[in-house]
Design an enzyme around this catalytic site. Structure first.
Site, mmCIF file in Angstrom:
data_model
loop_
_atom_site.group_PDB
_atom_site.id
_atom_site.type_symbol
_atom_site.label_atom_id
_atom_site.label_comp_id
_atom_site.label_asym_id
_atom_site.label_seq_id
_atom_site.Cartn_x
_atom_site.Cartn_y
_atom_site.Cartn_z
ATOM 1 C CG HIS A 149 49.177 -41.026 15.815
ATOM 2 N ND1 HIS A 149 49.877 -39.865 16.013
ATOM 3 C CD2 HIS A 149 48.794 -41.032 14.499
ATOM 4 C CE1 HIS A 149 49.939 -39.192 14.859
ATOM 5 N NE2 HIS A 149 49.281 -39.878 13.938
ATOM 6 C CB CYS A 181 32.667 -34.626 10.869
ATOM 7 S SG CYS A 181 33.948 -34.218 9.645
#
Length: 274
Positions: free
Chosen positions: A257, A207
């Site tokens: 977030h 990733c």
């Protein structure tokens, strides 16, 4: 020497190694005047292991995202937990938001483009960092790179090599007085422990390796270190107010977030976070 100071000098290196806590301690400015007491003090900066550097977090939604934003996440699964333990971090995965609710990432299934909804579904916690000076053309180039290598394999060999490297590199944190030493130390261990694949020979990615290569291909490298040396935690620590193991070419900005996660929710419940 009094006992508290002696204990501090004796146990600080051991504490840093066992906790894998990277610290920067800066010397006072020699040009400061004697009356400038604040400039004469030592500046100590600890690496932030949590997903936010301040006590409060900002919750955002999909419309707040921009193409090229980095999506850092963790889940409640065993694999995610293992990655977070070895990297002493709160994140185990990083992906790139491409726009149009699409996300590019490298998982066990290889490099793929999925919906933001799917990426959020597989994450317990997901937060966003942004490259502040990324141009629209560079964001387009990142998307082009993701489409070009889509369906490529996952770099399992790189992950297997990375596990012992994440342990031994903690020794580089024992000297908190030299940022250059830490970065040279980590780079030296990476050269000794990790395989190097030529740019044209690369067929698989993990990733953070994919994310690092994508920005480099777009002409906006996040770091000059080899992409196979970089973990999700390394990219996270390139944010403003943090201490990074590898020298960042640009400091990332905290956006917010998308999903706070169970631990932050628990912290809010007991009053540790806002």
């Amino acid at each position: 020497m009094d006992k508290p100071k002696a204990y501090c000098r004796l146990f600080l290196p051991s504490f840093l190694l066992l906790s894998a806590c990277t610290v920067d301690i800066s010397q006072p400015d020699p040009s400061a005047t004697a009356v400038d007491a604040e400039a004469k003090t030592w500046a100590v900066k600890f690496q932030h292991q949590s997903s936010f550097t301040e006590q409060s977090i900002k919750e955002i939604t999909a419309p707040d995202l921009k193409p090229g934003d980095l999506l850092f996440s963790s889940s409640l699964g065993v694999t995610s937990f293992g990655i977070r333990v070895f990297s002493t971090s709160s994140v185990s995965h990083v992906a790139i938001f491409l726009g149009d609710n699409n996300v590019a990432e490298a998982t066990g299934a290889g490099v793929q483009i999925v919906s933001l909804k799917k990426a959020m579904k597989h994450s317990d916690k997901l937060f966003v960092l942004r490259v502040p000076d990324l141009t629209p053309q560079q964001a387009t180039d990142i998307t082009a790179f993701a489409n070009k290598i889509k369906d490529s394999g996952y770099n399992y060999r790189g992950i297997v090599e990375f596990i012992p490297f994440m342990v031994t590199r903690q020794m580089c944190s024992l000297n908190p007085f030299s940022e250059d030493f830490r970065q040279q130390c980590v780079s030296g261990l990476a050269k000794a422990q990790l395989s190097s694949v030529g740019e044209g020979d690369k067929k698989s990615w993990f990733c953070s390796e994919f994310v690092t290569d994508a920005f480099a291909k777009a002409g906006h490298p996040l770091t000059l270190a080899q992409s196979g040396w970089i973990s999700p935690a390394d990219l996270m620590h390139m944010r403003i107010g943090d201490v990074s193991a590898f020298k960042p070419e640009t400091q990332l900005q905290y956006v917010g977030h998308l999903k706070p996660g169970i631990y932050i929710k628990a912290g809010r419940f007991v009053g540790l976070t806002r």
